[in-house]
Write an enzyme that holds these catalytic residues in place. Structure first.
Site, PDB file in Angstrom:
ATOM      1  CB  ALA A   1      -0.681  -0.201   1.221  1.00  0.00           C
TER       2      ALA A   1
ATOM      3  CG  ASN B   1       1.946  -6.573   6.563  1.00  0.00           C
ATOM      4  OD1 ASN B   1       2.557  -7.605   6.713  1.00  0.00           O
ATOM      5  ND2 ASN B   1       0.132  -7.195   5.942  1.00  0.00           N
TER       6      ASN B   1
ATOM      7  CG  HIS C   1      -0.196   4.614   4.068  1.00  0.00           C
ATOM      8  ND1 HIS C   1       0.347   3.315   5.124  1.00  0.00           N
ATOM      9  CD2 HIS C   1      -0.790   3.768   2.628  1.00  0.00           C
ATOM     10  CE1 HIS C   1      -1.349   2.293   5.042  1.00  0.00           C
ATOM     11  NE2 HIS C   1      -1.045   2.751   3.866  1.00  0.00           N
TER      12      HIS C   1
END
Length: 262
Positions: free
Chosen positions: A118, A185, A215
């Site tokens: 991602a 992750n 993120h």
């Protein structure tokens, strides 16, 4: 035609399976837990289902089953000489598992391919560490309910509306990946691309104003300074699964056969 096997039959596996024909590939095998073959075939079609790699080997495997699936099936797949793409990068925070997978890949003369998942910018981090890379931080920010089912529930009451953003984890990437196996992750990917698990600082935040899963990477070193932010969308019908993570698997499969590649 490239024969692809999948571990798991959840949202990412279904997305990947739908995209295979566009890559000139076909789904040849699904590895599932005992008793899950009917559910897997309902989700992915009339494909061979097994609970282990077996003898009729695909050209490449994709792990979409999470940390437990990688730990259970990864070593045998790699020892059999089958390259494998994984989205379960957080599992590599277990140093023994990482060493075991590396040894299995050496024995099988193949590779474990880490999907970017991602996040982006991992190519820049990998290049930057060839010089002096001084500092890498990762911040993961989600709406409070995006942390439901995680360790965040032990730190704060997610059922009570928050007035402001609240940090529920601040530590290194190894701790984050081990404590948040379904949520970190990305932190593991940043660590593996850059300064490693202990050298990468991580903050995880519940933010009532967040519009999606955000993120943020910052890095400093000889190369200069990097600031990268991605606010990702989830797969339709599955608010826990990043669309970009699923797309990154198809990208890795496309690269596997490409004559010219990054």
């Amino acid at each position: 035609m490239l024969r692809v096997g999948l571990i798991g039959h959840g949202a990412i596996a279904q997305y990947v399976a739908r995209g295979l024909s566009g890559l000139g590939a076909t789904l040849s095998l699904i590895i599932v837990r005992p008793g899950r073959a009917v559910a897997a075939q309902a989700a992915l079609g009339d494909v061979i289902c097994r609970d282990s790699i077996g003898d009729d080997l695909p050209d490449i495997m994709v792990d979409c089953a999470g940390h437990a699936g990688l730990a259970q099936h990864g070593p045998a797949i790699l020892r059999a000489g089958v390259p494998m793409i994984t989205v379960s990068l957080g599992a590599l925070a277990d140093a023994a598992l990482q060493a075991g997978l590396a040894e299995a890949a050496r024995q099988g003369k193949t590779s474990l391919i880490l999907s970017s998942g991602a996040i982006g910018g991992l190519d820049a981090l990998r290049a930057a560490r060839m010089g002096r890379l001084d500092r890498v931080t990762y911040e993961g920010r989600k709406p409070p309910q995006g942390w439901a089912g995680s360790r965040a529930e032990k730190v704060m009451d997610l059922s009570v509306p928050l007035d402001a953003a609240a940090v529920h984890f601040d530590g290194d990437a190894r701790q984050a990946a081990l404590l948040y196996p379904k949520n970190a992750n990305v932190a593991a990917a940043v660590a593996l691309a850059g300064l490693g698990f202990e050298g990468t600082q991580v903050r995880l935040i519940a933010d009532p104003a967040a519009q999606g899963n955000t993120h943020r990477i910052t890095a400093h070193g000889d190369f200069g300074e990097m600031r990268l932010t991605i606010t990702g969308q989830t797969l339709p019908g599955n608010p826990r699964t990043s669309a970009l993570a699923a797309m990154s698997v198809l990208s890795a499969l496309a690269d596997h056969r490409a004559a010219i590649r990054f």
